[in-house]
Design an enzyme around this catalytic site. Structure first.
Site, short mmCIF file in Angstrom:
data_model
loop_
_atom_site.label_atom_id
_atom_site.label_comp_id
_atom_site.label_asym_id
_atom_site.label_seq_id
_atom_site.Cartn_x
_atom_site.Cartn_y
_atom_site.Cartn_z
N ASP A 117 39.22 41.17 42.90
CA ASP A 117 40.63 41.58 42.90
C ASP A 117 41.03 42.00 44.32
O ASP A 117 40.36 42.85 44.91
CB ASP A 117 40.84 42.75 41.93
CG ASP A 117 40.37 42.39 40.52
OD1 ASP A 117 40.43 41.19 40.18
OD2 ASP A 117 39.93 43.27 39.78
N GLU A 192 35.19 29.90 37.97
CA GLU A 192 36.43 29.60 37.24
C GLU A 192 37.67 29.77 38.14
O GLU A 192 38.52 28.89 38.20
CB GLU A 192 36.58 30.56 36.05
CG GLU A 192 36.03 30.03 34.77
CD GLU A 192 34.90 30.90 34.25
OE1 GLU A 192 34.52 31.87 34.92
OE2 GLU A 192 34.39 30.58 33.16
N GLU A 194 37.85 29.88 41.33
CA GLU A 194 37.83 28.94 42.46
C GLU A 194 38.46 27.61 42.06
O GLU A 194 39.26 27.03 42.81
CB GLU A 194 36.37 28.75 42.89
CG GLU A 194 36.19 27.85 44.08
CD GLU A 194 34.74 27.92 44.58
OE1 GLU A 194 33.95 28.70 44.03
OE2 GLU A 194 34.43 27.17 45.52
C1 LIG Z 1 39.46 37.63 39.51
S1 LIG Z 1 38.09 37.79 38.45
C2 LIG Z 1 36.92 36.61 39.12
C3 LIG Z 1 35.88 36.18 38.09
C4 LIG Z 1 34.80 35.24 38.61
N1 LIG Z 1 33.98 35.89 39.62
C5 LIG Z 1 35.39 33.97 39.16
O1 LIG Z 1 35.34 33.78 40.38
O2 LIG Z 1 35.87 33.15 38.37
C6 LIG Z 1 37.40 39.35 38.98
C7 LIG Z 1 36.44 39.93 37.97
O3 LIG Z 1 35.83 41.07 38.54
C8 LIG Z 1 35.78 42.08 37.55
N2 LIG Z 1 35.74 43.38 38.24
C9 LIG Z 1 36.71 43.90 39.04
N3 LIG Z 1 36.34 45.13 39.47
C10 LIG Z 1 35.12 45.38 38.93
C11 LIG Z 1 34.24 46.50 38.98
N4 LIG Z 1 34.54 47.60 39.68
N5 LIG Z 1 33.07 46.43 38.30
C12 LIG Z 1 32.75 45.32 37.59
N6 LIG Z 1 33.56 44.24 37.48
C13 LIG Z 1 34.74 44.27 38.15
C14 LIG Z 1 37.05 41.89 36.74
O4 LIG Z 1 36.97 42.49 35.48
C15 LIG Z 1 37.14 40.36 36.69
O5 LIG Z 1 36.44 39.84 35.58
#
Ligand SMILES: C[S@@+](CC[C@H](N)C(=O)[O-])C[C@H]1O[C@@H](n2cnc3c(N)ncnc32)[C@H](O)[C@@H]1O
Length: 218
Positions: A117, A192, A194
């Site tokens: 994020d 996903e 990407e």
């Molecule tokens: C934008 S998604 C990307 C998912 C995957 N890595 C992809 O590239 O398709 C970001 C993911 O990071 C997780 N996330 C964000 N902050 C986090 C944290 N502090 N601890 C664990 N997961 C976290 C979110 O819940 C989300 O599933």
């Protein structure tokens, strides 16, 4: 797309064979859990787990762990991992702020930050997963030859990450502002998010960094 809440997700996750509920007990013992001394690579914020499922098949000699704070996508990820039949993969329902409860210093060989994020508001900069406090923790947990890989669609998060890495004693040894048209495109395993962003014609930023002068942990 946001996933519908699943009231049974916690229970299903805690009983899933690839999900590790007692992560505090595994701290320092992950190699025993996998039953081998292969390197351990951790994806931080694994989402629905496409990358881990593919990576664990492509690289069976690596132990793969996905960390995710939201149960619903992690449950989907664990099911996806199960479908591969691979034994070199585990899932951890954990907020990254608690990473040190699950891993001992020097225990990890690589961290992946995939499409984290971006937290675009300036006042939220400390929540970005490449904020210096997070980078210090990753450095502590990495083995002497460990590294960190980052991919993002966000130019502002990318620039912030480069600045934070340079400020906190990391050396960026690979870098591209258009990964899919770079020398690393051929071996790149897509996530996903990407595929979603690349499908919209957006460039993917990429970097690989190692702690300056190596790492003294482990
Ligand atoms: C934008 S998604 C990307 C998912 C995957 N890595 C992809 O590239 O398709 C970001 C993911 O990071 C997780 N996330 C964000 N902050 C986090 C944290 N502090 N601890 C664990 N997961 C976290 C979110 O819940 C989300 O599933």
């Amino acid at each position: 797309m946001r996933l519908r809440r699943n009231p049974k997700a916690i229970e299903l996750l805690t009983t899933h064979s690839l999900s590790v509920a007692d992560y505090e007990d595994q701290k320092g013992n992950w190699k025993e859990l996998f039953g081998n001394s292969h390197p351990i690579y951790v994806e931080l914020g694994t989402g629905k787990g496409q990358f881990l499922a593919k990576a664990s098949t492509t690289y069976p000699e690596i132990n793969w762990i996905g960390v995710e704070k939201i149960q619903e996508p992690l449950l989907l990820a664990a099911r996806k991992g199960e479908e591969t039949g691979n034994e070199n993969i585990r899932y951890l329902w954990l907020d990254i702020v608690k990473l040190q409860e699950a891993f001992a210093p020097g225990e990890i060989d690589r961290f992946y930050l995939h499409f984290s994020d971006p937290w675009p508001k300036t006042r939220h900069y400390k929540r970005r997963l490449t904020y210096r406090d997070f980078l210090e923790v990753y450095k502590t947990l990495l083995s002497p030859k460990g590294d960190l890989i980052l991919k993002t669609d966000s130019d502002s998060l990318y620039q912030f990450s480069v600045d934070e890495l340079q400020e906190t004693g990391w050396n960026i040894i690979e870098q591209s502002s258009d990964l899919h048209h770079s020398q690393w495109a051929e071996t790149n395993i897509t996530t996903e998010y990407e595929e979603k962003f690349a499908g919209l014609g957006m460039p993917i930023y990429y970097l690989r960094a190692v702690p300056d002068e190596g790492n003294t942990n482990g």
